[in-house]
Design a protein around this motif. Structure first.
Motif: not given
Length: 566
Positions: A556-566
């Motif tokens: 489908d393409g490329i997806q960038n996700i920001k993940i926050i670690k507690k």
């Protein structure tokens, strides 16, 4: 009662002096040389030398029209003031007749580092150029006081410090004065200057000062800094100010100062005192508690955290790597953050750091050597042909690079049939158009500042040229990521991830059966890389708290996700 009032006045004076000079990096307290001009008559020849010898060709520099003389009419002391007087009068000297006379005094005292205070009242007559300034003692200038013994270096390599100049700034207020530095890197119409509008120069005495340390040179009016020169790289081109200089007082006439009024007869610069301060206390104590550690590291910079203590209160840190060397001023006991920039990505550097006080005493544990490796470039780049307006015959290269909290955007037009190309950066929302800087050929760049790591930005570039324009597609980029550019519409992905913020397990539900995932930290270092099925989990329980970036790549393409670690 009188004694108490006197003590209060003395304390107030001391407080004001310390407050005023707290703006400079090194405070100089000990008076080492002065002339108070308290004996009427000729200028004190123990302190001053009349420079009268004409330069080769028979004229002074900058088209000036005066003779400098040793006549008492041009320089004398009366009622506690030195008067430097410019006069309209025919005068013949060295076989040359000129229509104006003035005086140019050289101090017979030279020094390195300190503060100069000169209290003076200035002439404002059109065509006059009063100046209080310094030259390197090593200047090769025939007729100057130190030339015969020390004149080995041509101007401007000797360095020139113009503490105060007036009358050569026609676009400025009549009460404007300027401080300027001339070096091999910038001289003549030097860019290293700063000015200020004073109050009533003709009728009010002001204190013109320069505070000169091994690290910077600050110009002050009445104790207030109005310009500081502190080049990042200090070498003979930018910093010839590591050798002794001497003082000059003069009024030049005509030339770049403009035309003298036909009714001009005479004018004067009146000087109350000239004072030079240094710190003369003999200091034999070494700096102590010297530490140096590596701070934040990016793809193009390394932060060095430095600290040391010294009884003088002032510290000098000297940092070298490769062929580069830099000096930085520090305060005793206060951690100094030094950013070494313009480094290459993914490269190991060795930094040698030494510390000394201003007397030259060094720390016992000099030098401390630190090694640091810059990270890979946090950015995305590629080639495309798609246009949102117009068209491209060949296409364009693009690159997005995160530098701290800035993003450098570079585009290159590959079409070879375009003439007179200029480029503008287009922001998608809210729309804005900003000119880009041409690097070379058809390569253009623009750096946008103050970005938030993990945020998504969207930009295109308009190339304008003779006969038309072409606009690239919009590219979305996650600030701080080292991934490929994301798709323009992330909502096209049928994937989910939870929880976010995450404490232990991150759950992924992806639409495709085969997905490449890459999880990187804020500095772009890979933490996880894998080929996974549609349902997958990532155990982040051992990860440090902070921001991470997850790239998901599939058909489908490329997806960038920001993940926050507690």
């Amino acid at each position: 009662m009188k004694k108490k009032i006197s003590l209060q006045i003395l304390f107030l004076f001391f407080f004001l002096v310390q407050f005023c000079y707290a703006q400079v990096d090194v405070v100089y307290n000990d008076l080492v040389w002065s002339d108070e001009f308290d004996t009427d008559g000729a200028v004190n020849t123990t302190n001053w030398f009349h420079q009268t010898q004409l330069p080769a060709g028979g004229s002074w520099f900058n088209g000036e029209v005066q003779h400098y003389t040793n006549q008492i009419a041009n320089s004398f002391v009366e009622t506690g003031l030195l008067h430097i007087v410019a006069i309209k009068e025919p005068y013949t000297d060295q076989g040359v007749t000129k229509e104006y006379t003035s005086a140019r005094l050289n101090s017979k005292f030279a020094f390195k580092y300190g503060r100069v205070d000169v209290r003076a009242k200035l002439p404002l007559d059109s065509g006059t150029w009063p100046a209080i300034w310094m030259l390197g003692k090593n200047v090769n200038e025939d007729g100057a006081y130190f030339d015969a013994e020390f004149g080995t270096t041509d101007w401007p390599a000797c360095g020139e410090t113009d503490i105060m100049e007036h009358g050569i700034f026609p676009s400025q207020s009549i009460n404007y004065v300027q401080g300027t530095l001339h070096t091999p890197s910038s001289f003549g119409n030097s860019i290293n200057n700063g000015g200020i509008v004073a109050n009533d120069l003709a009728n009010t005495y002001h204190i013109y000062s320069v505070n000169w340390s091994p690290f910077q040179i600050s110009f002050l009016l009445d104790g207030v800094v109005f310009y500081t020169y502190n080049p990042t790289v200090k070498n003979p081109n930018t910093w010839p100010f590591n050798k002794e200089q001497y003082l000059l007082l003069n009024i030049a006439m005509g030339g770049i100062a403009g035309t003298l009024d036909t009714n001009f007869t005479q004018t004067s610069m009146d000087i109350d005192y000239v004072r030079v301060y240094q710190n003369t206390l003999v200091d034999t104590e070494r700096p102590n508690n010297f530490t140096a550690t590596v701070g934040a590291v990016t793809s193009s910079s390394v932060e060095l955290l430095l600290n040391a203590t010294d009884n003088s209160g002032n510290i000098a840190y000297n940092v070298s790597y490769g062929t580069q060397s830099f000096s930085y001023a520090g305060t005793s006991g206060v951690q100094k953050s030094v950013i070494i920039s313009e480094l290459s990505p993914n490269t190991n550097y060795s930094f040698s750091i030494a510390v000394n006080d201003l007397t030259g005493n060094t720390a016992l544990n000099n030098p401390i050597v630190l090694n640091a490796t810059t990270t890979a470039v946090l950015g995305c780049n590629g080639t495309d042909t798609e246009a949102s307006q117009g068209s491209f015959s060949t296409g364009y290269n693009y690159a997005f690079q995160t530098l701290g909290t800035d993003v450098k955007i570079t585009f290159e037009l590959l079409d070879t049939d375009r003439v007179g190309v200029v480029a503008y950066l287009w922001r998608q929302s809210p729309f804005a158009e900003t000119p880009m800087t041409n690097v070379s050929g058809n390569i253009f760049t623009k750096t946008i500042t103050g970005q938030i790591l993990g945020s998504t930005i969207s930009y295109a570039v308009k190339f304008a040229y003779a006969g038309g324009l072409s606009v690239t597609r919009y590219f979305t980029y996650v600030v701080g990521s080292s991934c490929s550019l994301g798709i323009e519409n992330p909502s096209d992905f049928k994937s989910s991830y939870y929880p976010n913020p995450v404490e232990n397990i991150l759950y992924l539900q992806l639409a495709n059966d085969q997905n490449q995932i890459i999880l990187t930290d804020l500095l772009g270092q890979k933490q996880v890389e894998d080929i996974v099925k549609s349902n997958h989990t990532i155990d982040m329980s051992s990860f440090k708290s902070g921001i991470y970036f997850l790239k998901i790549k599939n058909s489908d393409g490329i997806q960038n996700i920001k993940i926050i670690k507690k």
